[in-house]
Design a protein around this motif. Structure first.
Motif, PDB file in Angstrom:
ATOM      1  N   GLU A 169       0.861  -1.179   0.000  1.00  0.00           N
ATOM      2  CA  GLU A 169       0.000   0.000   0.000  1.00  0.00           C
ATOM      3  C   GLU A 169       0.899   1.233   0.000  1.00  0.00           C
ATOM      4  O   GLU A 169       1.707   1.416   0.913  1.00  0.00           O
ATOM      5  CB  GLU A 169      -0.902   0.009   1.228  1.00  0.00           C
ATOM      6  CG  GLU A 169      -1.893  -1.139   1.270  1.00  0.00           C
ATOM      7  CD  GLU A 169      -2.755  -1.102   2.516  1.00  0.00           C
ATOM      8  OE1 GLU A 169      -2.719  -0.073   3.231  1.00  0.00           O
ATOM      9  OE2 GLU A 169      -3.448  -2.098   2.791  1.00  0.00           O
ATOM     10  N   HIS A 171       1.220   5.399  -0.222  1.00  0.00           N
ATOM     11  CA  HIS A 171       0.592   6.715  -0.102  1.00  0.00           C
ATOM     12  C   HIS A 171       1.688   7.742  -0.325  1.00  0.00           C
ATOM     13  O   HIS A 171       2.615   7.871   0.477  1.00  0.00           O
ATOM     14  CB  HIS A 171      -0.040   6.891   1.273  1.00  0.00           C
ATOM     15  CG  HIS A 171      -0.902   8.106   1.377  1.00  0.00           C
ATOM     16  ND1 HIS A 171      -1.749   8.332   2.443  1.00  0.00           N
ATOM     17  CD2 HIS A 171      -1.070   9.184   0.547  1.00  0.00           C
ATOM     18  CE1 HIS A 171      -2.396   9.482   2.266  1.00  0.00           C
ATOM     19  NE2 HIS A 171      -1.980  10.014   1.129  1.00  0.00           N
ATOM     20  N   ARG A 206      -2.306   5.741  -3.329  1.00  0.00           N
ATOM     21  CA  ARG A 206      -2.908   7.058  -3.120  1.00  0.00           C
ATOM     22  C   ARG A 206      -1.854   8.113  -3.429  1.00  0.00           C
ATOM     23  O   ARG A 206      -0.723   8.033  -2.930  1.00  0.00           O
ATOM     24  CB  ARG A 206      -3.397   7.219  -1.677  1.00  0.00           C
ATOM     25  CG  ARG A 206      -4.437   6.203  -1.249  1.00  0.00           C
ATOM     26  CD  ARG A 206      -4.887   6.456   0.186  1.00  0.00           C
ATOM     27  NE  ARG A 206      -5.602   7.731   0.287  1.00  0.00           N
ATOM     28  CZ  ARG A 206      -5.880   8.322   1.444  1.00  0.00           C
ATOM     29  NH1 ARG A 206      -5.488   7.784   2.582  1.00  0.00           N
ATOM     30  NH2 ARG A 206      -6.546   9.455   1.465  1.00  0.00           N
ATOM     31  N   GLN A 208      -1.288  12.328  -3.580  1.00  0.00           N
ATOM     32  CA  GLN A 208      -1.794  13.659  -3.266  1.00  0.00           C
ATOM     33  C   GLN A 208      -0.748  14.702  -3.637  1.00  0.00           C
ATOM     34  O   GLN A 208       0.453  14.442  -3.554  1.00  0.00           O
ATOM     35  CB  GLN A 208      -2.126  13.789  -1.774  1.00  0.00           C
ATOM     36  CG  GLN A 208      -3.332  12.978  -1.319  1.00  0.00           C
ATOM     37  CD  GLN A 208      -3.657  13.227   0.145  1.00  0.00           C
ATOM     38  OE1 GLN A 208      -3.269  12.442   1.011  1.00  0.00           O
ATOM     39  NE2 GLN A 208      -4.362  14.329   0.428  1.00  0.00           N
ATOM     40  N   ARG A 266      -0.438  15.391   4.384  1.00  0.00           N
ATOM     41  CA  ARG A 266      -1.571  14.870   3.610  1.00  0.00           C
ATOM     42  C   ARG A 266      -2.842  15.659   3.910  1.00  0.00           C
ATOM     43  O   ARG A 266      -3.725  15.774   3.056  1.00  0.00           O
ATOM     44  CB  ARG A 266      -1.785  13.385   3.870  1.00  0.00           C
ATOM     45  CG  ARG A 266      -2.249  12.991   5.251  1.00  0.00           C
ATOM     46  CD  ARG A 266      -2.365  11.480   5.379  1.00  0.00           C
ATOM     47  NE  ARG A 266      -2.776  11.073   6.715  1.00  0.00           N
ATOM     48  CZ  ARG A 266      -4.029  10.994   7.129  1.00  0.00           C
ATOM     49  NH1 ARG A 266      -5.006  11.304   6.291  1.00  0.00           N
ATOM     50  NH2 ARG A 266      -4.313  10.606   8.354  1.00  0.00           N
ATOM     51  N   CYS A 272      -7.200  13.008  -3.103  1.00  0.00           N
ATOM     52  CA  CYS A 272      -6.650  12.161  -4.173  1.00  0.00           C
ATOM     53  C   CYS A 272      -7.285  12.448  -5.535  1.00  0.00           C
ATOM     54  O   CYS A 272      -6.571  12.562  -6.544  1.00  0.00           O
ATOM     55  CB  CYS A 272      -6.807  10.689  -3.814  1.00  0.00           C
ATOM     56  SG  CYS A 272      -5.790  10.175  -2.412  1.00  0.00           S
ATOM     57  N   ASP A 273      -8.615  12.554  -5.596  1.00  0.00           N
ATOM     58  CA  ASP A 273      -9.254  12.759  -6.896  1.00  0.00           C
ATOM     59  C   ASP A 273      -8.883  14.118  -7.483  1.00  0.00           C
ATOM     60  O   ASP A 273      -8.599  14.236  -8.684  1.00  0.00           O
ATOM     61  CB  ASP A 273     -10.778  12.617  -6.771  1.00  0.00           C
ATOM     62  CG  ASP A 273     -11.372  13.518  -5.699  1.00  0.00           C
ATOM     63  OD1 ASP A 273     -10.617  14.081  -4.892  1.00  0.00           O
ATOM     64  OD2 ASP A 273     -12.617  13.664  -5.687  1.00  0.00           O
TER      65      ASP A 273
END
Length: 307
Positions: A169, A171, A206, A208, A266, A272-273
């Protein structure tokens, strides 16, 4: 300086020493009860030598440790250290890769989660081959082309952790400078940004963005990676990259400080989108510029300078 396997070994040794203290035993007494010399207990506790899972079990029995979760954790840590000595895919590149880089790859391969801040370049796990080659050439241009190609192969092979079962995972928080710094050419950079959007859409990834408009942030002190491992967050490791080496931090206060810093970053970054849309817009702009490069202005007619 401590590298990956040494970090795990030292963590294991510290916990075994703590359990010995709880049991009220000296290292010499622990050694006699285990049927060893005192020096073996000392080497294990200081992380100077590896330790087999059966040796950990024997010490835990001597110390009267019955907690199944703790026993499982420490045995797993011993197995992790032992597996670090086995041949892995990067063994073929052992002559090329510095020990710090090999240990970084080992940690990355064993981790279940990675949190990273990047302020200069796209994280290695998210790079395209052409982008990786350009970055590697800029950093290590003195190397022969064949060596650079091998380093790029390693970087691309590392990305298999994102497709493993279960996958790592990831990020990643990226400063906008990462997206704006043109690497090699508009075409290469546009391809890289498109890849970022594609990989950033995966459920295990993810991404950002920290836009310039959000002002200064704690991340200006430099990039970092936090690796997390199965069973316990006590095994987390922070990695800081330097020009010639990497620094591994595992003290609880360091882990807490960097975890809090990442949470702050973060929280300040775009969701994220919105981040993926932001990246895509920059990539589209680069593609348009690449498709319609600016014309070179025609030099003025000599007589025009008289007017």
């Amino acid at each position: 300086m401590q590298y990956g396997p040494a970090v795990r070994r030292r963590k294991l040794g510290e916990e075994l020493r703590r359990q010995r203290d709880i049991a009220g035993l000296t290292s010499g007494e622990a050694g006699r009860l285990a049927g060893w010399h005192q020096s073996k207990v000392s080497r294990i506790e200081t992380g100077r030598s590896g330790v087999k899972a059966e040796d950990v079990t024997r010490l835990l029995d001597v110390y009267g440790v019955t907690d199944p979760e703790l026993r499982s954790l420490l045995v797993a840590l011993a197995n992790s250290d032992a597996n670090g000595g086995q041949r892995a895919w990067w063994h073929a590149y052992r002559e090329l890769l510095p020990s710090a880089y090999r240990d970084f790859i080992s940690l990355e391969a064993e981790a279940v989660r990675a949190r990273t801040l990047e302020t200069l370049v796209v994280p290695g796990l998210l790079q395209t081959a052409r982008y990786a080659r350009a970055v590697t050439r800029a950093a290590l241009g003195a190397l022969p082309a064949r060596r650079i190609d091998e380093l790029v192969d390693v970087r691309i092979a590392r990305q298999d952790v994102l497709r493993a079962n279960p996958p790592l995972e990831l990020h990643a928080v990226l400063d906008e400078a990462v997206l704006r710094r043109e690497v090699e050419s508009p075409e290469v950079m546009a391809e890289q940004l498109e890849h970022l959007v594609t990989v950033g859409s995966l459920p295990q990834v993810r991404v950002q963005v920290l836009p310039f408009a959000h002002g200064m942030h704690i991340g200006v002190t430099g990039p970092f990676v936090i690796f997390s491992f199965p069973l316990s967050d006590d095994l987390d490791v922070v990695v800081l990259d330097h020009l010639t080496s990497s620094l591994y931090l595992e003290r609880n206060e360091d882990l807490r400080a960097y975890s809090e810093a990442f949470d702050t970053l973060r929280g300040r970054a775009l969701p994220c989108d919105e981040s993926l849309a932001f990246i895509a817009a920059i990539g589209d702009s680069l593609r348009r510029r690449n498709a319609h490069p600016p014309r070179t202005p025609r030099p003025p007619h000599p007589l025009s300078t008289l007017h």
